[in-house]
Each structure stands twice: as C-alpha cells, then as structure tokens.
Design a protein around this motif. Structure first.
Motif, PDB file in Angstrom:
ATOM      1  N   PRO A 150      70.583  67.712  40.589  1.00  0.00           N
ATOM      2  CA  PRO A 150      69.516  68.127  41.510  1.00  0.00           C
ATOM      3  C   PRO A 150      69.651  67.469  42.877  1.00  0.00           C
ATOM      4  CG  PRO A 150      68.708  66.421  40.044  1.00  0.00           C
ATOM      5  CD  PRO A 150      70.114  66.748  39.592  1.00  0.00           C
ATOM      6  N   GLY A 193      72.875  68.066  34.860  1.00  0.00           N
ATOM      7  CA  GLY A 193      72.533  68.799  36.061  1.00  0.00           C
ATOM      8  C   GLY A 193      72.708  67.908  37.281  1.00  0.00           C
ATOM      9  N   SER A 244      71.864  82.854  37.493  1.00  0.00           N
ATOM     10  CA  SER A 244      70.553  82.576  36.914  1.00  0.00           C
ATOM     11  C   SER A 244      69.591  83.723  37.212  1.00  0.00           C
ATOM     12  CB  SER A 244      69.990  81.270  37.478  1.00  0.00           C
ATOM     13  OG  SER A 244      70.846  80.185  37.205  1.00  0.00           O
ATOM     14  N   ASN A 251      68.434  77.018  35.468  1.00  0.00           N
ATOM     15  CA  ASN A 251      69.380  75.910  35.582  1.00  0.00           C
ATOM     16  C   ASN A 251      68.857  74.655  34.886  1.00  0.00           C
ATOM     17  OD1 ASN A 251      69.310  77.785  37.977  1.00  0.00           O
ATOM     18  ND2 ASN A 251      71.333  76.895  38.265  1.00  0.00           N
ATOM     19  N   VAL A 252      67.565  74.374  35.099  1.00  0.00           N
ATOM     20  CA  VAL A 252      66.961  73.199  34.459  1.00  0.00           C
ATOM     21  C   VAL A 252      66.988  73.345  32.944  1.00  0.00           C
ATOM     22  CG1 VAL A 252      64.830  71.889  34.174  1.00  0.00           C
ATOM     23  CG2 VAL A 252      65.504  72.674  36.452  1.00  0.00           C
ATOM     24  N   SER A 272      68.944  75.024  31.178  1.00  0.00           N
ATOM     25  CA  SER A 272      70.297  75.063  30.614  1.00  0.00           C
ATOM     26  C   SER A 272      70.776  73.676  30.194  1.00  0.00           C
ATOM     27  CB  SER A 272      71.280  75.655  31.635  1.00  0.00           C
ATOM     28  OG  SER A 272      71.544  74.747  32.704  1.00  0.00           O
ATOM     29  N   ILE A 273      70.203  72.622  30.772  1.00  0.00           N
ATOM     30  CA  ILE A 273      70.683  71.273  30.461  1.00  0.00           C
ATOM     31  C   ILE A 273      70.453  70.928  28.989  1.00  0.00           C
ATOM     32  CG2 ILE A 273      70.523  68.822  31.022  1.00  0.00           C
ATOM     33  CD1 ILE A 273      69.619  69.668  33.854  1.00  0.00           C
ATOM     34  N   SER A 327      71.041  64.046  34.272  1.00  0.00           N
ATOM     35  CA  SER A 327      71.336  64.493  35.629  1.00  0.00           C
ATOM     36  C   SER A 327      72.023  63.409  36.428  1.00  0.00           C
ATOM     37  CB  SER A 327      70.038  64.913  36.343  1.00  0.00           C
ATOM     38  OG  SER A 327      69.137  63.815  36.423  1.00  0.00           O
ATOM     39  N   GLY A 349      76.323  70.873  36.259  1.00  0.00           N
ATOM     40  CA  GLY A 349      75.763  72.127  36.745  1.00  0.00           C
ATOM     41  C   GLY A 349      75.108  71.956  38.101  1.00  0.00           C
TER      42      GLY A 349
END
Length: 204
Positions: free
Chosen positions: A43, A41, A123, A24-25, A27-28, A61, A80
C-alpha cells in the motif's frame, strides 16, 4: 495457478485503484490461504499513517517503494501492487473501466533492473463500490500527487461512506518472465516490457 506458482516470486500488477482497492486488499489473505505462494500487498505509505486505513496493513504488507518491493522479492515473497495508484483514482469513470497506466513505466524499469517476473491482473468491482467527485481543473489531483495523499469526495450507499454491494473479483493472466539486464535498461527495453504488461492486463 500452476504458471503463477512456477513464476514466483513475482510482482502482481492489478489496476484499477478506484476509491478503495477492495479486490486487491482481499486478495492478500485469499492468496496466502489457498495457495503455496507467500504474498504481501504494497500500500501507499500514507495508508500506514491514516487512522482506520492503517488497520488494513494488519494484512501482510510492505511499503510501496522500489527498495521495499525488491527486498520482499529477495526474501521469496510475491508482492501485489495497484500500479495506477493516485493517478487511477482521478481517471476512474462510472460508465467504463479505465486504467491510467499508459505513461507509468516505473514497474517495467524496476522489473528489468532486478529480473522480477510480473503477474498481470485486473480488479473488477473496485470502481463500482463508491462514486467520487473532484474538480475539473485538476487542483485536487495536483495536491494529491504532491502530498502523496488522495484528496477528493466520495460516497456509496445512501450517499454515505458505505460501499455499495457489488461483485468484487480479481483475475490474473499469464506471468511475464523478465530477464535481468546487465546495465540500466534502455528506454526501448522499458517500453517493450511496459507494452507486454499493458497487454497482459488487457487480456485479463
């Protein structure tokens, strides 16, 4: 790729969390670098207050609150999230893929209230990078939920906090187009959309 472009802005829902949601991280910068989608993102707030982890927010983010996500969507940004969050950490299994989403319907409610499209994703590799342990009585999970901070033990290579080498891949399915409801969504509407989200993630 074309469908995700046409459906933007959307909320990308990509479980499982694992100890660290590496896919996920990563993917940014990947999505922002190779597509015409403006992507951020979302978080947990504790990440922004934790030494080392807060440096992850150098990637684009926003806080993972409904208000922050809606504001980002209104600005044309796709967002995301890791929808299983803390609950997913305490449900992971080293022998199979597990997603703790069956009763977590906040995403469906938010999407219906504001007419936000959903991009289901998955993921792979998040749960393979580290092993973890927590008590079987649920004490650490209870404290984690109350404090909104994950408390458990984890290890990787050589029993150190170094992730194992593993394949990290994020895949996504067809976007789910969501029409805004005039009033608060009914439980049936929430359940129906939630089922679509679960099916979309499973199909990934």
């Amino acid at each position: 790729h074309d469908k995700s472009q046409q459906a933007k802005p959307w909320i990308g829902a990509a479980p499982p969390h694992g100890v660290m949601p590496f896919a996920n991280v990563l993917s940014i910068p990947s999505i922002n670098g190779v597509s015409a989608i403006d992507f951020v993102g979302a978080p947990a707030s504790v990440v922004m207050r934790t030494p080392f982890l807060r440096y992850l927010t150098l990637f684009a983010s926003v806080p993972v609150s409904g208000e922050s996500i809606r504001s980002a969507i209104d600005q044309g940004l796709s967002v995301g999230i890791v929808p299983d969050g803390i609950a997913g950490i305490f449900k992971q299994d080293p022998h199979k893929e597990v997603v703790a989403l069956k009763h977590r319907k906040g995403l469906a409610r938010l999407a219906l209230r504001h007419g936000i499209n959903i991009l289901p994703a998955y993921s792979f590799g998040n749960t393979a990078a580290f092993s973890s342990w927590w008590d079987s009585y649920g004490v650490l999970e209870h404290i984690s939920r109350k404090s909104q901070a994950s408390l458990f033990f984890y290890w990787g290579r050589m029993y150190l906090p170094i992730p194992r080498r593993c394949r990290i891949t994020l895949v996504y399915g067809d976007p789910i187009l969501v029409k805004k409801v005039d009033n608060d969504p009914t439980q049936q509407q929430i359940d129906d959309l939630h089922d679509k989200i679960l099916k979309g993630i499973k199909d990934c």
